[in-house]
Design a protein around this motif. Structure first.
Motif, PDB file in Angstrom:
ATOM      1  N   PHE A 166       0.834  -1.210   0.000  1.00  0.00           N
ATOM      2  CA  PHE A 166       0.000   0.000   0.000  1.00  0.00           C
ATOM      3  C   PHE A 166       0.865   1.255   0.000  1.00  0.00           C
ATOM      4  CE2 PHE A 166      -2.454   3.299   2.237  1.00  0.00           C
ATOM      5  CZ  PHE A 166      -3.585   3.346   1.426  1.00  0.00           C
ATOM      6  N   ALA A 167       1.952   1.223   0.769  1.00  0.00           N
ATOM      7  CA  ALA A 167       2.830   2.391   0.854  1.00  0.00           C
ATOM      8  C   ALA A 167       3.524   2.679  -0.467  1.00  0.00           C
ATOM      9  CB  ALA A 167       3.859   2.187   1.959  1.00  0.00           C
ATOM     10  N   THR A 168       3.855   1.611  -1.234  1.00  0.00           N
ATOM     11  CA  THR A 168       4.547   1.824  -2.519  1.00  0.00           C
ATOM     12  C   THR A 168       3.661   2.530  -3.541  1.00  0.00           C
ATOM     13  OG1 THR A 168       3.894  -0.374  -3.334  1.00  0.00           O
ATOM     14  CG2 THR A 168       6.023  -0.192  -2.202  1.00  0.00           C
ATOM     15  N   LEU A 169       2.347   2.494  -3.326  1.00  0.00           N
ATOM     16  CA  LEU A 169       1.449   3.194  -4.242  1.00  0.00           C
ATOM     17  C   LEU A 169       1.622   4.704  -4.139  1.00  0.00           C
ATOM     18  CD1 LEU A 169      -1.835   1.116  -3.712  1.00  0.00           C
ATOM     19  CD2 LEU A 169      -0.115   0.850  -5.507  1.00  0.00           C
ATOM     20  N   PHE A 170       2.132   5.162  -2.995  1.00  0.00           N
ATOM     21  CA  PHE A 170       2.320   6.596  -2.767  1.00  0.00           C
ATOM     22  C   PHE A 170       3.793   6.998  -2.724  1.00  0.00           C
ATOM     23  CE2 PHE A 170      -1.604   5.197  -0.759  1.00  0.00           C
ATOM     24  CZ  PHE A 170      -2.543   6.063  -1.329  1.00  0.00           C
ATOM     25  N   PHE A 171       4.640   6.032  -2.359  1.00  0.00           N
ATOM     26  CA  PHE A 171       6.085   6.307  -2.274  1.00  0.00           C
ATOM     27  C   PHE A 171       6.818   5.271  -3.119  1.00  0.00           C
ATOM     28  CE2 PHE A 171       4.092   7.450   1.770  1.00  0.00           C
ATOM     29  CZ  PHE A 171       4.349   8.814   1.820  1.00  0.00           C
ATOM     30  N   VAL A 222      -9.460 -14.892  -2.088  1.00  0.00           N
ATOM     31  CA  VAL A 222      -9.744 -13.473  -1.847  1.00  0.00           C
ATOM     32  C   VAL A 222      -8.514 -12.619  -2.158  1.00  0.00           C
ATOM     33  CG1 VAL A 222     -10.268 -11.767  -0.073  1.00  0.00           C
ATOM     34  CG2 VAL A 222     -11.545 -13.905  -0.152  1.00  0.00           C
ATOM     35  N   LEU A 223      -7.334 -13.078  -1.715  1.00  0.00           N
ATOM     36  CA  LEU A 223      -6.108 -12.328  -1.964  1.00  0.00           C
ATOM     37  C   LEU A 223      -5.834 -12.219  -3.466  1.00  0.00           C
ATOM     38  CD1 LEU A 223      -3.514 -10.961  -0.956  1.00  0.00           C
ATOM     39  CD2 LEU A 223      -2.460 -13.232  -0.827  1.00  0.00           C
ATOM     40  N   THR A 224      -6.031 -13.306  -4.192  1.00  0.00           N
ATOM     41  CA  THR A 224      -5.802 -13.289  -5.637  1.00  0.00           C
ATOM     42  C   THR A 224      -6.710 -12.279  -6.325  1.00  0.00           C
ATOM     43  OG1 THR A 224      -5.162 -15.626  -5.605  1.00  0.00           O
ATOM     44  CG2 THR A 224      -5.805 -14.695  -7.727  1.00  0.00           C
ATOM     45  N   LEU A 225      -7.985 -12.265  -5.937  1.00  0.00           N
ATOM     46  CA  LEU A 225      -8.937 -11.329  -6.531  1.00  0.00           C
ATOM     47  C   LEU A 225      -8.560  -9.880  -6.205  1.00  0.00           C
ATOM     48  CD1 LEU A 225     -12.304 -13.207  -5.872  1.00  0.00           C
ATOM     49  CD2 LEU A 225     -11.074 -12.985  -8.043  1.00  0.00           C
ATOM     50  N   LEU A 235      -6.381  -4.725  -7.860  1.00  0.00           N
ATOM     51  CA  LEU A 235      -5.390  -3.667  -7.713  1.00  0.00           C
ATOM     52  C   LEU A 235      -4.687  -3.409  -9.040  1.00  0.00           C
ATOM     53  CD1 LEU A 235      -3.657  -1.746  -5.941  1.00  0.00           C
ATOM     54  CD2 LEU A 235      -2.148  -3.698  -5.491  1.00  0.00           C
ATOM     55  N   GLY A 236      -4.320  -4.481  -9.724  1.00  0.00           N
ATOM     56  CA  GLY A 236      -3.640  -4.318 -11.007  1.00  0.00           C
ATOM     57  C   GLY A 236      -4.503  -3.640 -12.042  1.00  0.00           C
ATOM     58  N   ILE A 237      -5.791  -3.982 -12.073  1.00  0.00           N
ATOM     59  CA  ILE A 237      -6.702  -3.383 -13.046  1.00  0.00           C
ATOM     60  C   ILE A 237      -6.915  -1.910 -12.744  1.00  0.00           C
ATOM     61  CG2 ILE A 237      -9.090  -3.397 -13.883  1.00  0.00           C
ATOM     62  CD1 ILE A 237      -9.063  -6.448 -13.425  1.00  0.00           C
ATOM     63  N   VAL A 238      -7.167  -1.591 -11.466  1.00  0.00           N
ATOM     64  CA  VAL A 238      -7.428  -0.204 -11.072  1.00  0.00           C
ATOM     65  C   VAL A 238      -6.217   0.684 -11.339  1.00  0.00           C
ATOM     66  CG1 VAL A 238      -7.892   1.312  -9.098  1.00  0.00           C
ATOM     67  CG2 VAL A 238      -9.180  -0.818  -9.380  1.00  0.00           C
ATOM     68  N   ARG A 239      -5.039   0.165 -11.056  1.00  0.00           N
ATOM     69  CA  ARG A 239      -3.815   0.959 -11.224  1.00  0.00           C
ATOM     70  C   ARG A 239      -3.251   0.875 -12.637  1.00  0.00           C
ATOM     71  NH1 ARG A 239      -2.610   4.543  -7.263  1.00  0.00           N
ATOM     72  NH2 ARG A 239      -0.430   4.377  -7.923  1.00  0.00           N
TER      73      ARG A 239
END
Length: 304
Positions: A47-52, A176-179, A184-188
């Motif tokens: 999550f942090a790497t998305l911002f930093f 659940v983790l895979t989904l 995350l990959g699709i949104v980003r």
């Protein structure tokens, strides 16, 4: 009457039960911390790497470093604790059920180790109430060579159900983790390579740990199915009138298989153990009553 009920509640045997439970608890604590670091902390890093963006290589190294640490230290440490606990429980069973110790399985745990870990468990439960009457008291009113069969059969069926339930929970967590990772990959708008390096690689240790837990718990449940079948055949042999000498040999063989199973089986989190324990104990008590009734009906005065 036999000595199962009196022996299992003696100070030495209660200390052994307390020690093995403390050892298993320590193994679970180590596993819990490993799970926290490889999932919660790894997820926070993702999550942090998305911002930093500069955190990306550190998150990548985190996953692979934990995997290496797991292989080289964490898993061997847990294995050593489980083996020590299994040896202590084997000493308990050999004394309570009147079985000879097999030196090929290793040396019994020394008394100092038992006292040390029993003292740790006493801090959690000073009275040892949950350890008393480890085996059903219904097994105490029949000859020892028959009572040990009742106890061993209970051991063979104890936690197969909870391990299958636990494995299903873990499979659900993987799905659940895979989904979530795909979302995350699709949104980003990530490419596959970026998704792997930014999200999947930091979770490498957690993914590997979860998959291994699924496989090992399924294997443990499969071993328990075989042990249950073996114990069932042994019980049928007892019902059919097997002699004390014949049953003693077969019981020693089954005990060796139980020891190997305990030594190899990974720990289950306490929240699931305590959730299912009461139902398991009730089932064990009811089964013991039924087995003793069958035995008395089949063998008559021999079982009195």
């Amino acid at each position: 009457m036999n000595t199962i009920c009196t022996e299992q509640n003696s100070d030495l045997q209660l200390d052994r039960l307390a020690a093995q439970r403390a050892l298993y608890a320590q193994a679970k604590t180590i596993f819990g911390w490993h799970a926290f670091l490889s999932t919660v902390v790894a997820g926070a890093l993702i999550f942090a790497t998305l911002f930093f963006d500069w955190l990306k290589p550190y998150a990548l190294c985190w996953g692979f470093a934990l995997t290496a640490l797991d292989i080289l230290a964490i898993t061997p440490w847990q294995k050593k604790l489980r083996e020590k606990a299994a040896l202590i429980q084997e000493s308990f069973d050999c004394d309570v059920l009147g079985l000879p110790w097999q030196t090929i399985k290793g040396k019994p745990a020394d008394h100092e180790t038992v006292v040390e870990y029993a003292k740790r468990y006493r801090e959690v439960e000073p009275s040892f109430d949950s350890l008393r009457n480890w085996y059903s008291t219904d097994a105490c009113g029949i000859p020892l060579f028959l009572g040990r069969v009742v106890c061993q059969r209970a051991n063979a069926v104890w936690d197969g159900k909870q391990r299958r339930i636990y494995a299903r929970y873990l499979i659900g967590a993987v799905v659940v983790l895979t989904l979530l990772l795909l979302l995350l990959g699709i949104v980003r708008g990530m490419h596959v390579a970026e998704l792997f390096s930014r999200a999947i690689a930091p979770l490498n240790a957690g993914i590997w740990m979860t998959l291994r837990q699924i496989m090992e718990n399924h294997e443990a449940a499969g071993r328990l199915d075989k042990l249950k079948e073996h114990a069932g055949n042994l019980w049928k042999h007892a019902i059919d009138g097997a002699t004390e000498g014949e049953l003693a040999t077969e019981c020693r063989s089954l005990q060796s298989e139980l020891f190997d199973h305990r030594k190899r089986t990974v720990s289950v989190f306490d929240w699931l153990y305590w959730r299912l324990r009461r139902a398991h104990e009730q089932q064990m008590q009811e089964t013991a009553v039924q087995l003793v009734s069958e035995l008395r009906a089949a063998r008559g005065d021999t079982a009195d």
